[in-house]
Design a protein around this motif. Structure first.
Motif, PDB file in Angstrom:
ATOM      1  N   ASN A 226       1.030  -1.267   0.180  1.00  0.00           N
ATOM      2  CA  ASN A 226      -0.497  -0.488   0.082  1.00  0.00           C
ATOM      3  C   ASN A 226       0.942   1.777  -0.218  1.00  0.00           C
ATOM      4  O   ASN A 226       0.507   2.802   0.300  1.00  0.00           O
ATOM      5  CB  ASN A 226      -0.556  -0.258   1.343  1.00  0.00           C
ATOM      6  N   ASP A 304      -3.946  -6.421  -0.902  1.00  0.00           N
ATOM      7  CA  ASP A 304      -4.781  -6.010  -2.915  1.00  0.00           C
ATOM      8  C   ASP A 304      -6.685  -5.889  -2.739  1.00  0.00           C
ATOM      9  O   ASP A 304      -6.902  -4.856  -4.150  1.00  0.00           O
ATOM     10  CB  ASP A 304      -4.895  -7.597  -3.341  1.00  0.00           C
ATOM     11  N   ASN A 307      -6.369  -1.428  -3.092  1.00  0.00           N
ATOM     12  CA  ASN A 307      -5.986  -1.479  -4.136  1.00  0.00           C
ATOM     13  C   ASN A 307      -7.512  -1.186  -5.574  1.00  0.00           C
ATOM     14  O   ASN A 307      -7.376  -0.294  -6.379  1.00  0.00           O
ATOM     15  CB  ASN A 307      -4.664  -1.890  -4.874  1.00  0.00           C
ATOM     16  N   THR A 310      -9.979   1.321  -4.255  1.00  0.00           N
ATOM     17  CA  THR A 310      -9.358   2.586  -5.343  1.00  0.00           C
ATOM     18  C   THR A 310      -9.445   2.922  -5.797  1.00  0.00           C
ATOM     19  O   THR A 310      -9.702   3.890  -6.582  1.00  0.00           O
ATOM     20  CB  THR A 310      -8.354   2.801  -4.041  1.00  0.00           C
ATOM     21  N   LYS A 311      -9.012   2.323  -6.998  1.00  0.00           N
ATOM     22  CA  LYS A 311      -8.901   2.425  -8.480  1.00  0.00           C
ATOM     23  C   LYS A 311     -10.325   2.551  -8.818  1.00  0.00           C
ATOM     24  O   LYS A 311     -10.957   2.652  -9.707  1.00  0.00           O
ATOM     25  CB  LYS A 311      -8.475   0.767  -9.340  1.00  0.00           C
TER      26      LYS A 311
END
Length: 611
Positions: A226, A304, A307, A310-311
């Motif tokens: 992260n 993971d 992420n 977040t995307k």
């Protein structure tokens, strides 16, 4: 100094008793919900040395489970032991608030601020729960105090300590990690007019190294998956915010009233809020938690997943900034909303917003529902009125209050942009209370407090008069006190009085009490034997007068506090002036009453009356 130690000890034990009181129904009880997660990680650390929860990967930060593991290692797996230790930590937190506030606003505000924190059920109750709030609040307060000391002193010891504490706080709650960058900026602001740029960057380098020294082992363990972020939950809250935007923004007016005044009020005003369940935070959490379970089953870890979320969320936030800020405003109201006691174990953090909405509790009259809903909000609004008023007033003294303001602003921004749960605000409530007490003192000191203080002093004087009578005894004085607390011009005008006293009573010792400015003026006056500094408070004044055991004392101008202190100190003969053919704003009603307990003399044309 000894008095200060006594206050600190007393405040500490009051906080301990408060912690025990607010958790009396929790002792001996099993744990549930999030508490099970922290306990499971701590047990896995002890049994296998792995940071898992019952063998499964976890998204939680390491600080609190490590704290639990240390307690279990020393004292065994006992929840009550953790609770008692956290109650002691709560006591230490209250002491830190006292010390910090005393440096900024003085002893009176420090006493009432620390007592407010000690009796605040929301935070005291957290000491009995196996959750991060109490430990995080303690570390956050300790950081604020230590970074304040670091910026006020030349050495680096406090600076190093504050960086280590902030690192520890970040490991307990990853939400604190970005506070580091604001700290660096504020250090530069505070130091720029004190030391050279070279020394500033040196201090910033020290702080940065010490801060990341605490975080690095955890970041390395996670292989910087992260980046430099400790938390694996950032993406979760960003995605949660985008989901709430979709549901809440189309019915924003209704939800705004709902968050601000309660959904029952919103319903009564006929605002549309959409589907009933979107009033509840869990309505948005459940689908995301289901996705997390699916991704975990597919082999993803929490880093993971964060992420991935977040995307998904960031493009939506960038595309709809107005909607994002609008829903963040709702989070702000929720974050700073009232915190009530609820549940069989006196757990706090109740969400008032949906209370009585959707037709619940039809047996309660509508007017009573409104009273129940609006009363705590009114008290909360009043609390934040004094808090904001004090912050605004003291912003010009940034070096003193800047760290508190910075922390308050930071956490309000972070949680407004994410979840806005009001229990997450608990760690910054001590800072709110510091400003609220300072604001209330500023407001009341000009009015009510002065009247109450004078009334209390007058009551003591009246009681003494009933039992001991007037201070008009016939004596041959040996120690005389003249109180003249005015400025230099008035003191110069009073010097003939000193000479007249010495001429009539050549054997006496003459004491004069006045302000610090006039000390030098009378230092070489042959008629004055001792010069005493006039204290700022009644207790200090009374203590000095009582110690010296004067035979006669007089005040040269109307002064209720000085006259009351002289009378209460058992001086046999006291003289006070009466204003004739003139006016003095200091000849107040309490002064006129207390003047009847002593002998008086006329003082003509003190201030000329105006038409």
């Amino acid at each position: 100094m000894s008095r200060n130690k006594g206050i600190i000890v007393l405040i500490f034990f009051i906080a301990i008793l408060s912690g025990i009181f607010w958790n009396q129904k929790i002792f001996g009880q099993p744990i549930s919900s999030d508490q099970l997660g922290y306990d499971g990680i701590a047990m896995d650390i002890l049994s296998s040395g792995r940071f898992t929860s019952q063998g499964q990967s976890t998204f939680r930060e390491p600080g609190y489970p490590l704290f639990l593991a240390a307690v279990y290692k020393i004292f065994g797996h006992n929840f009550d032991t953790v609770r008692y230790i956290q109650i002691i930590i709560f006591g230490l937190l209250v002491v830190i608030i006292y010390l910090f506030t005393e440096n900024i606003f003085g002893r009176n505000v420090a006493i009432f601020s620390s007592l407010s924190v000690a009796f605040f059920y929301g935070l005291a109750n957290q000491s009995g729960l196996i959750t991060t709030e109490l430990l995080f609040a303690f570390l956050l307060s300790l950081f604020a105090y230590s970074i304040y000391k670091a910026s006020a002193e030349d050495g680096n010891n406090w600076l190093v300590f504050s960086a280590l504490v902030l690192g520890g706080a970040t490991l307990v709650r990853g939400v604190a990690e970005f506070l580091f960058f604001l700290v660096i900026v504020n250090l530069f602001i505070i130091y720029k007019n004190k030391i050279s740029y070279k020394k500033i960057f040196y201090k910033i380098a020290i702080f940065t190294i010490c801060f990341f020294m605490v975080l690095t082992p955890w970041l390395v363990k996670n292989k910087f998956k992260n980046g430099i972020s400790v938390s694996s939950f950032t993406g979760y809250y960003l995605l949660l915010q985008t989901e709430r935007i979709k549901e809440l923004y189309p019915h924003y007016s209704g939800h705004f009233i709902g968050y601000f005044l309660g959904y029952y009020v919103s319903e009564r005003l006929n605002f549309d809020t959409g589907p009933g369940d979107n009033k509840y935070f869990s309505y948005f959490e459940s689908p995301i938690q289901s996705r997390i379970a699916q991704l975990i089953a597919a082999g993803y870890d929490y880093g993971d997943i964060s992420n991935v979320f977040t995307k998904e969320a960031l493009p939506q936030i960038v595309k709809h900034p107005v909607q994002f800020l609008s829903v963040s405003a709702l989070n702000f109201f929720s974050f700073n909303g009232p915190i009530l006691i609820r549940g069989p174990l006196w757990q706090n953090g109740a969400d008032l917003s949906p209370q009585f909405a959707d037709g619940r509790h039809p047996e309660i009259p509508d007017y009573l529902k409104l009273i129940i809903i609006l009363t705590p909000r009114l008290l909360w609004f009043l609390f934040f009125f004094f808090t904001i008023k004090s912050i605004v007033k003291n912003l010009c003294d940034w070096e003193k209050v800047g760290w508190l303001v910075l922390i308050i602003i930071y956490f309000n921004i972070i949680y407004s942009a994410s979840s806005g749960l009001n229990r997450y605000a608990l760690p910054i409530y001590p800072f709110y209370m510091i400003f609220a007490v300072a604001g209330m003192q500023d407001f009341l000191s000009r009015r009510i407090v002065v009247k109450l203080k004078n009334a209390s002093i007058l009551a003591l004087a009246v009681a003494k008069f009933v039992f001991k009578g007037r201070a008009d005894k016939k004596i041959i004085p040996k120690k005389i006190l003249i109180v003249q607390e005015a400025r230099m011009g008035d003191m110069v005008c009073t010097t003939p009085m000193f000479r007249a006293v010495k001429e009539k009573y050549s054997e006496i010792r003459l004491y004069v009490m006045g302000n610090e400015i006039n000390r030098e003026l009378l230092s070489s006056n042959p008629d004055v034997d001792v010069y005493l500094i006039y204290p700022k408070n009644l207790y200090g004044l009374f203590k000095i007068i009582k110690k010296e055991k004067f035979d006669f004392a007089c005040i040269t101008a109307p002064n209720f506090t000085a006259l009351a202190a002289l009378y209460l100190a058992d001086i046999p003969l006291i003289a006070a002036p009466v204003i004739e053919n003139g006016f003095s704003p200091y000849e107040t009603r309490p002064y006129k009453i207390s003047r009847s307990f002593v002998t008086t003399s006329s003082q003509r044309h003190f201030w000329q009356k105006t038409a």
